[in-house]
Design an enzyme around this catalytic site. Sequence first.
Site, PDB file in Angstrom:
ATOM      1  N   CYS A 139       0.728  -1.269  -0.123  1.00 36.48           N
ATOM      2  CA  CYS A 139      -0.209  -0.036  -0.196  1.00 36.48           C
ATOM      3  C   CYS A 139       0.884   1.256   0.024  1.00 36.48           C
ATOM      4  O   CYS A 139       0.740   2.167  -0.874  1.00 36.48           O
ATOM      5  CB  CYS A 139      -0.829   0.064   1.119  1.00 36.48           C
ATOM      6  SG  CYS A 139      -1.941  -1.407   1.232  1.00 36.48           S
ATOM      7  N   HIS A 140       1.708   1.346   0.704  1.00 34.92           N
ATOM      8  CA  HIS A 140       2.669   2.522   0.898  1.00 34.92           C
ATOM      9  C   HIS A 140       4.280   2.369   0.671  1.00 34.92           C
ATOM     10  O   HIS A 140       4.904   3.395   1.186  1.00 34.92           O
ATOM     11  CB  HIS A 140       2.390   2.989   2.459  1.00 34.92           C
ATOM     12  CG  HIS A 140       0.886   3.587   2.440  1.00 34.92           C
ATOM     13  ND1 HIS A 140      -0.209   2.700   3.088  1.00 34.92           N
ATOM     14  CD2 HIS A 140       0.074   4.430   1.787  1.00 34.92           C
ATOM     15  CE1 HIS A 140      -1.400   3.224   2.994  1.00 34.92           C
ATOM     16  NE2 HIS A 140      -1.281   4.349   2.507  1.00 34.92           N
ATOM     17  N   GLY A 141       4.507   1.087   0.633  1.00 32.44           N
ATOM     18  CA  GLY A 141       5.974   0.854   0.405  1.00 32.44           C
ATOM     19  C   GLY A 141       6.871   0.612   1.657  1.00 32.44           C
ATOM     20  O   GLY A 141       8.218   0.625   1.427  1.00 32.44           O
TER      21      GLY A 141
END
Length: 175
Positions: A139-141
């Site tokens: 989702c956000h790395g």
Amino acid sequence: MAEIATAEPTRRDFLFIATGAVGAVGVAAVAWPFINQMNPDAQTIAAGAPVEVDLSPIAEGQIVKLFWRGKLIFVRHRTKKEIEEAEKVDVASLPDPQPDSARVKDGHAQWLVVYGNCTHLGCVPLGNQGAYDGWLCPCHGSVFDTSGRIRQGPAPTNLPIPPYAFLNDSKIRIG
């Protein structure tokens, strides 16, 4: 001549007592379901109970997912290479500094047990992924290494460790 009051029980006294007793039983019978429904159900009680995990079928390099108290738990059987790489990391370079030895139980470095949600926004990271072959939050790395430590991305802290203990070399109890 004045009449003297007698203290002898009458039929009316019996009726008052009997009616009161039946009424009390009736109130209890009606109230019981309402009181009983406030108790937690069996599934809720079982969800908080400790979970025993047999480690023997978990292959080296494999990550097993399970739930304890409604939370996702990862149990990872780390390879010797993964352990060596996790131990060689310069702890001072980590966003949330913690040595590998503090994240595993003594004598059981091959087993890592962590909560399975990213510490950024609670997403579920993918195992055996990312630059460090640990976990990658798609989702956000956020990137976690094989010790569950944050290495890159927005996650502020390492993957937390649930309370667990080894019952023997091939079984743990979480909770």
